[in-house]
Enzyme design. Structure first.
Site, short mmCIF file in Angstrom:
data_model
loop_
_atom_site.label_atom_id
_atom_site.label_comp_id
_atom_site.label_asym_id
_atom_site.label_seq_id
_atom_site.Cartn_x
_atom_site.Cartn_y
_atom_site.Cartn_z
N SER A 154 -3.84 -8.59 7.63
CA SER A 154 -3.18 -7.30 7.71
C SER A 154 -2.55 -7.21 9.11
CB SER A 154 -4.21 -6.19 7.51
OG SER A 154 -3.74 -5.00 8.09
N ARG A 194 2.34 5.16 16.89
CA ARG A 194 1.93 6.09 15.83
C ARG A 194 2.38 7.53 16.08
NH1 ARG A 194 1.98 2.26 12.52
NH2 ARG A 194 0.04 1.29 11.87
N ASP A 221 -5.71 4.44 13.19
CA ASP A 221 -4.37 4.94 12.91
C ASP A 221 -4.37 6.28 12.17
OD1 ASP A 221 -3.00 2.91 14.21
OD2 ASP A 221 -3.16 1.57 12.49
N ASP A 248 0.81 -1.22 0.00
CA ASP A 248 0.00 0.00 0.00
C ASP A 248 0.84 1.27 0.00
OD1 ASP A 248 -2.34 -1.35 -0.17
OD2 ASP A 248 -2.80 -1.26 1.97
N1 ARG Z 1 -6.87 -2.17 16.48
C1 ARG Z 1 -5.55 -1.80 16.87
C2 ARG Z 1 -5.46 -0.32 17.10
O1 ARG Z 1 -6.32 0.41 16.68
C3 ARG Z 1 -4.51 -2.29 15.88
C4 ARG Z 1 -4.39 -1.52 14.63
C5 ARG Z 1 -3.40 -2.12 13.69
N2 ARG Z 1 -3.10 -1.22 12.62
C6 ARG Z 1 -2.81 -1.60 11.39
N3 ARG Z 1 -2.56 -0.65 10.51
N4 ARG Z 1 -2.76 -2.85 10.99
O2 ARG Z 1 -4.55 0.15 17.73
#
Ligand code: ARG
Length: 401
Positions: free
Chosen positions: A175, A95, A124, A15
């Site tokens: 993912s 993040r 995210d 991506d």
């Molecule tokens: N659900 C978790 C969170 O919001 C994990 C997110 C994982 N992110 C990803 N881009 N695969 O923190």
């Protein structure tokens, strides 16, 4: 004339590789790809090269492992950070750090834009953009995966058309997002919460069924809430965490399977692997129970819950997060000592603890010969303690007659 610049948070995956090309084309800018190492063990030099190969004018790798450990994992441990009681929020913790480095580089390079590869459905995007807005509101944000409306198949077509290498062979049906503090697994079969997660989703942990028949003991030494040594051996924090990820994983420790409330309002089914976080959080809480006074211990979880929400919601760069960190740091002054944790077929149980600040008084607690507690004082205490209960219940009985 030189083009305007966009600094993209780059992972090396499909991506964000497609995003390099897509942003350059659709915004007519030069793209700088930035990959931040927060302890996912992968080939960063390879990622850097790939970034340039697929069209970035420059690709930069930032080693932020120590910073992630010192400034994010340690405060999280002090606050026993666990979102909704189960998720150590490792993605949420990383993040703001990724975004901070992106912003720094954007400012150094005089960029107009920052960009990330998050979709429009997750947390995210919120965490990245809240950080951009907190630290550098003048930067404009591009979110290609939210804007382009491509399915995975279309993204692959786009990649093939533009000579962007598409990972073949072990193309994961999931993912994932990985850093020192954990690994998340989403999508594919996991999206049906009524079905048990397929075994192939797990990479860091063996099934508890296949874990050793004998328990493994680990002894963790803490100083002011920070892990300093493992089984008597001093080691840098990141190394201690990755060692515990190995040992815990081999014992089936740290599998999380939950329904989670996203900030954007969606409920989602999530799998996480967090062996080191599971062990360290258990050990840390256990040590706190030895050294913290009752009132602090009963109050702290209120702030822990708020802290978990703030981190999960992307509000890292806010005064309340800093203020809670200061409270947590104050409580950690005596969290020094050793905890032995027993790992056995998926469980991590603290079984023994010692501390120079221990509030445990053998003479007071013992029912044996060493008893030094003057039990005769208890009678008067109870009379006064029970006074309101005596009075209110007497009145109630009278009214019922
Ligand atoms: N659900 C978790 C969170 O919001 C994990 C997110 C994982 N992110 C990803 N881009 N695969 O923190």
């Amino acid at each position: 004339m030189a083009k305007e610049l966009c600094v993209l948070a780059y992972s090396g995956g499909l991506d964000t590789s497609v995003a390099i090309r897509w942003i350059a084309e659709n915004y007519d800018v030069d793209v700088i790809a930035v990959a931040v190492d927060v302890g996912e063990e992968k080939d960063y030099e390879g990622i850097r090269k790939k970034g340039e190969q697929v069209g970035a004018v420059e690709a930069i790798v930032v080693d932020a492992v120590d910073e992630f450990y010192d400034d994010h994992i340690l405060p999280a441990l002090a606050a026993n950070l666990m979102y909704e009681g189960k998720y150590p929020a490792f993605t949420a913790l990383a993040r703001p750090l990724l975004a901070k480095h992106q912003v720094r580089i954007a400012q150094e390079k005089g960029a107009t834009y920052v960009a990330h590869g998050c979709t429009g459905k997750g947390n995210d995007q919120v965490r990245f953009e809240t950080t951009y807005q907190a630290l550098a509101p003048e930067l404009k944000c591009i979110a290609p995966a939210r804007e382009w409306g491509m399915s995975r198949e279309e993204a692959i077509d786009y990649a093939e058309k533009h000579d962007i290498p598409v990972p073949v062979g072990k193309d994961s049906p999931y993912s994932t997002d990985t850093n020192l503090w954990g690994r998340s697994i989403e999508c594919g079969l996991i999206e049906d919460p009524s079905v048990e997660a397929p075994e192939d989703a797990w990479e860091w942990t063996v099934s508890p069924l296949e874990a050793p028949e004998q328990p493994t003991y680990v002894k963790i030494a803490f100083e002011r809430g920070a892990p300093m040594a493992l089984d008597g051996k001093q080691m840098p924090g990141p190394q201690l965490v990755s060692t515990l990820n190995q040992i815990g994983g081999a014992n089936g420790v740290g599998r999380v399977n939950m329904m989670e409330n996203r900030l954007v309002g969606i409920k989602s089914r999530e799998l996480y692997e967090t062996p080191a976080a599971t062990i360290l959080l258990a050990a840390h809480k256990d040590l706190e129970s030895l050294v913290l006074d009752r009132e602090t211990m009963h109050f702290k979880p209120y702030l822990e819950m708020r802290y978990a929400e703030l981190v999960y919601y992307g509000l890292w760069f806010t005064p309340l997060r800093e203020a809670i960190d200061a409270f947590m740091a104050e409580t950690q002054k005596t969290v020094t000592g050793e905890v032995t944790v027993k790992l056995y077929k998926g469980t991590a149980e603290p079984v023994a603890r010692t501390s120079p600040y221990s509030l445990y008084d053998f003479g007071l607690a013992s029912y044996g010969e060493a008893d030094s507690f003057d039990a005769s004082k208890a009678e008067g205490f109870i009379d006064i303690w029970a006074l309101p209960a005596r009075v209110t219940n007497a009145v109630r009985r009278k009214m019922e007659q």
